[in-house]
Design a protein around this motif. Structure first.
Motif, short mmCIF file in Angstrom:
data_model
loop_
_atom_site.label_atom_id
_atom_site.label_comp_id
_atom_site.label_asym_id
_atom_site.label_seq_id
_atom_site.Cartn_x
_atom_site.Cartn_y
_atom_site.Cartn_z
N SER A 188 0.83 -1.20 0.00
CA SER A 188 0.00 0.00 0.00
C SER A 188 0.87 1.25 0.00
O SER A 188 0.55 2.25 -0.67
CB SER A 188 -0.92 0.01 1.23
N THR A 189 1.97 1.20 0.73
CA THR A 189 2.91 2.32 0.74
C THR A 189 3.51 2.54 -0.64
O THR A 189 3.57 3.68 -1.14
CB THR A 189 4.05 2.07 1.75
N MET A 190 3.94 1.45 -1.30
CA MET A 190 4.53 1.57 -2.62
C MET A 190 3.50 2.06 -3.65
O MET A 190 3.84 2.79 -4.59
CB MET A 190 5.09 0.21 -3.07
N ALA A 191 2.24 1.66 -3.47
CA ALA A 191 1.19 2.11 -4.38
C ALA A 191 0.98 3.62 -4.27
O ALA A 191 0.80 4.32 -5.28
CB ALA A 191 -0.11 1.37 -4.09
N HIS A 192 1.03 4.13 -3.05
CA HIS A 192 0.91 5.59 -2.86
C HIS A 192 2.11 6.31 -3.48
O HIS A 192 1.95 7.40 -4.06
CB HIS A 192 0.80 5.94 -1.38
N TYR A 193 3.27 5.71 -3.38
CA TYR A 193 4.46 6.31 -3.99
C TYR A 193 4.27 6.39 -5.51
O TYR A 193 4.58 7.42 -6.13
CB TYR A 193 5.70 5.49 -3.66
N TYR A 194 3.77 5.32 -6.11
CA TYR A 194 3.51 5.33 -7.55
C TYR A 194 2.54 6.42 -7.94
O TYR A 194 2.74 7.12 -8.95
CB TYR A 194 2.98 3.97 -8.01
N GLU A 195 1.47 6.57 -7.18
CA GLU A 195 0.48 7.60 -7.51
C GLU A 195 1.13 8.99 -7.54
O GLU A 195 0.81 9.80 -8.41
CB GLU A 195 -0.65 7.58 -6.48
N ASP A 196 2.04 9.23 -6.63
CA ASP A 196 2.71 10.55 -6.58
C ASP A 196 3.67 10.73 -7.74
O ASP A 196 3.70 11.80 -8.37
CB ASP A 196 3.45 10.72 -5.25
N ILE A 197 4.47 9.71 -8.01
CA ILE A 197 5.47 9.85 -9.08
C ILE A 197 4.78 9.91 -10.43
O ILE A 197 5.24 10.62 -11.35
CB ILE A 197 6.54 8.74 -9.01
#
Length: 202
Positions: A188-197
């Protein structure tokens, strides 16, 4: 871009009320991808066991994609039915090829003094999400797009991933039981990172 604690807090917020979904998804993934392969090493001789385990790992590559994008669906409040974990098998050639190529690149990089393998893993870290969001892009182009997205961001993602090391150690101490909680939190943390990048690139 957020700081690593910000991404973790957003992941916990997304999991609120959905922890049971995340944990069950993690259990399904771990049972299929891990236990079957490990079981082969227990019931066969060493060579045969590791051969079966390796073959099973390759066969389950689309499931690696499935568990990753499952939590992208979760943070987006989209469909998180457990059958979504197996969507990679519906698009087998494209997903399998991407996962296989990434695995080969990382293994070769790790053989070359480890650090190149880490760099390649960070370069291609967004490939699975790109394949999810663009149904027409092929494996090679998705990897290329990921590498472009990660220019100037590899170190920040490295530190974000490294911030989970304490949790990973705790999972090992609990004989792996803790991974059913860590996987939802991490993905879930990595998914949020993807959304930002992704938003930054746009």
């Amino acid at each position: 871009m957020d700081n690593y604690q910000g991404y973790k807090n957003r992941a916990l917020a997304s999991l609120e009320g959905k922890w049971s979904n995340g944990i069950i998804a993690a259990i399904i993934y771990l049972l299929i991808s891990g236990c079957v392969g490990q079981g082969a090493t227990m019931f066969f001789d060493v060579a045969t066991g590791y051969g079966i385990s390796g073959f099973w790992y390759i066969l389950c590559l689309p499931l690696e994609w499935g568990i990753t994008v499952y939590f992208l669906n979760l943070i987006r409040n989209e469909d998180i039915a457990y059958e979504r974990l197996f969507d990679g098998f519906k698009d087998f050639v494209r997903i399998f090829l991407a996962e296989f190529l990434i695995s080969i690149c990382i293994v070769i990089g790790l053989i070359l003094l480890i650090i190149p393998g880490i760099i390649l893993a960070l370069m291609f870290s967004q490939t699975e999400y790109i394949l999810k969001d663009d149904k027409q892009i092929n494996a090679a182009d998705a990897m290329k797009k990921s590498a472009e997205m990660m220019k100037g961001h590899k170190m920040e993602l490295f530190w974000l991933m490294l911030s989970f090391i304490g949790w990973a150690i705790l999972c090992i101490i609990t004989l792996g039981f803790g991974f059913i909680f860590l996987l939802p939190y991490f993905h879930s943390t990595m998914a949020h990172y993807y959304e930002d990048i992704k938003a930054e690139q746009a």
